[in-house]
Design an enzyme around this catalytic site. Structure first.
Site, PDB file in Angstrom:
ATOM      1  N   GLY A  40      45.627  47.318  48.335  1.00 43.58           N
ATOM      2  CA  GLY A  40      46.821  48.098  48.634  1.00 43.58           C
ATOM      3  C   GLY A  40      47.648  47.447  49.739  1.00 43.58           C
ATOM      4  N   SER A 112      42.734  41.275  47.260  1.00 41.32           N
ATOM      5  CA  SER A 112      44.099  41.431  47.734  1.00 41.32           C
ATOM      6  C   SER A 112      44.071  41.904  49.199  1.00 41.32           C
ATOM      7  CB  SER A 112      44.861  42.386  46.812  1.00 41.32           C
ATOM      8  OG  SER A 112      46.238  42.354  47.041  1.00 41.32           O
ATOM      9  N   TRP A 113      44.698  43.046  49.531  1.00 41.68           N
ATOM     10  CA  TRP A 113      44.606  43.547  50.904  1.00 41.68           C
ATOM     11  C   TRP A 113      43.144  43.691  51.317  1.00 41.68           C
ATOM     12  CZ3 TRP A 113      45.734  44.492  55.712  1.00 41.68           C
ATOM     13  CH2 TRP A 113      45.011  45.471  56.407  1.00 41.68           C
ATOM     14  N   ASP A 268      49.080  33.350  40.284  1.00 39.82           N
ATOM     15  CA  ASP A 268      49.434  34.457  41.181  1.00 39.82           C
ATOM     16  C   ASP A 268      50.684  34.074  41.967  1.00 39.82           C
ATOM     17  OD1 ASP A 268      49.585  36.485  43.047  1.00 39.82           O
ATOM     18  OD2 ASP A 268      47.425  36.570  43.394  1.00 39.82           O
ATOM     19  N   HIS A 296      47.517  37.740  39.746  1.00 43.39           N
ATOM     20  CA  HIS A 296      47.004  38.733  40.688  1.00 43.39           C
ATOM     21  C   HIS A 296      46.218  39.837  39.981  1.00 43.39           C
ATOM     22  CE1 HIS A 296      47.107  40.000  44.882  1.00 43.39           C
ATOM     23  NE2 HIS A 296      47.249  41.251  44.480  1.00 43.39           N
TER      24      HIS A 296
END
Length: 316
Positions: A40, A112-113, A268, A296
Site C-alpha cells: 500500500g 511493494s510498500w 515494472d 508490479h
C-alpha cells in the site's frame, strides 16, 4: 500457492495511541514463524496471502497496519489521527505483535510498500529476523515516489494529465503527492472521495500494460477501503515515509547476517528494477531474481519464484 486456509487464532492488539491492530495466525502453531508485511501502504492483508506458506511447516502471521483493513480506528474516518501513523509507529507495532505472540525471530515477507517496511524493521531489529523475502522491491525514496507519480507519466501522458488535473494548478507545480495528501484531509467528503478516485485511477493506468494489470485493480475497492488506502498512501509518500533519503540501501550492511531473496519484475514501470539491483549490491548475502515477464502485479513465474524461496527457507 497452497490450498485456502483459515486462521487458528486472531485478535486485536492494543498498540497505544488509541490504535488496535488486527492480527491472525495460520498453519502450524509449532512451525517456523513468518510475518506478512502488506503493501500500500494501507492495503491491508488478504486471505490469499496465507496461501504462500506451507501450512505444515510455517506459523504464518498476518496483520493490518494502522488505519487499514480490520485495524481500528480506520483511516477512512476523517477523525482518525494520522499524526500517530508513521513508519516508526508501524515498526513499534510489529515488535509489540512479535512479543505478544511469543516469537523470538521471524521471517519477513513483504511486497511493494511492504518491502520498505520490512527493510526498515529489519535494519532496526536485525536480531529478530531469520530471513527476508521481498517482492516488487521499493525503499520509498523521494526519488522513487517522484518517479511513480510524475516521471512515469511520460509513458501515460493522457492519464497523468488527468491525475495532475485533480488538484489546483498552483499546487501541482510544487508537490503533486502533497497536494493529494491535503485533499484527503479536506473536511468535504466529496473532495476526499474525488481525490481518492483520481489517485487510484492513476495507479490503475500505471499497471495497465501488465498481463495482470486488470481494469480496476486498485480502484475496485469498497468506498471506505478506497478512502483509507489513498489517505494512508498520500500521507506516507508526501513525507518520504519519514526515512532519510537512501538510508535503507545505505544501511543494508546491517542485514549481512540475514539471508534474503529479492524478486522483481523486469516490466515494472512504476517501480523500476534499479532499486532492487541497488539493494542487492548493498546487502551481502542477498539473492536477486529479475522476472522477465512480470510487472508490479506479478506473473506465474514470479509466483513460482516466491514459492521456491519460502519453501527453501522453511527447511532452515
Amino acid at each position: 500457492m497452497y490450498p485456502p486456509i483459515e486462521p487458528y487464532d486472531h485478535g486485536m492488539l492494543d498498540v497505544g495511541d488509541g490504535n488496535r491492530v488486527y492480527w491472525e495466525t495460520c498453519g502450524n502453531p509449532d512451525g517456523k514463524p513468518a510475518v506478512v508485511v502488506h503493501g500500500g501502504p494501507g492495503a491491508g492483508c488478504s486471505p490469499g496471502q496465507r496461501r504462500s506458506f506451507d501450512p505444515a511447516r510455517y506459523r504464518a502471521v498476518l496483520f493490518d497496519q494502522r488505519g487499514s483493513g480490520r485495524s481500528r480506528p480506520h483511516a477512512s474516518d476523517p477523525a482518525t489521527d494520522m499524526a500517530v501513523n508513521t513508519t516508526d509507529h508501524l515498526i513499534a507495532d510489529m515488535e509489540r505483535l512479535r512479543e505478544h505472540l511469543g516469537i523470538e525471530r521471524w521471517l519477513l515477507y513483504g511486497g511493494s510498500w511492504g518491502s520498505t517496511l520490512s527493510l526498515a524493521y529489519a535494519e532496526r531489529h536485525p536480531e529478530r529476523v531469520s530471513e527476508i523475502v521481498l517482492v516488487s522491491v521499493t525503499t520509498t525514496r523521494r526519488s522513487e515516489v517522484d518517479w511513480l507519480y510524475r516521471g512515469v507519466g511520460r509513458f501515460f501522458p493522457e492519464a497523468w494529465e488527468r491525475f495532475r488535473a485533480g488538484v489546483p494548478e498552483a499546487e501541482t507545480d510544487r508537490d503533486l503527492v502533497a497536494a493529494y495528501a491535503r485533499r484527503m484531509e479536506d473536511p468535504d467528503p466529496e473532495v476526499r472521495m474525488r481525490a481518492a478516485r483520481d489517485w487510484v485511477t492513476w495507479e490503475d493506468a500505471v499497471i495497465s500494460h501488465e498481463e495482470n494489470g486488470r481494469p480496476g485493480a486498485y480502484s475496485d475497492r469498497p468506498p471506505d477501503e478506497l478512502l483509507a488506502f489513498v489517505r494512508i498512501c498520500a500521507h506516507y509518500f508526501a513525507n518520504g515515509a519519514w526515512l532519510e533519503e537512501g538510508a535503507l540501501i545505505r544501511d543494508a550492511g546491517r542485514l549481512e547476517a540475514i539471508p534474503g531473496v529479492l524478486i522483481h519484475g523486469r516490466l515494472d514501470l512504476g517501480g523500476p528494477v534499479l532499486t532492487a539491483w541497488e539493494l542487492a549490491r548493498a546487502w551481502p548475502g542477498s539473492d536477486l531474481h529479475v522476472i522477465g515477464d512480470s510487472g508490479h502485479t506479478g506473473s506465474a513465474a514470479m509466483g513460482a519464484r516466491i514459492g521456491a524461496a519460502l519453501d527453501a527457507f522453511a527447511r532452515r
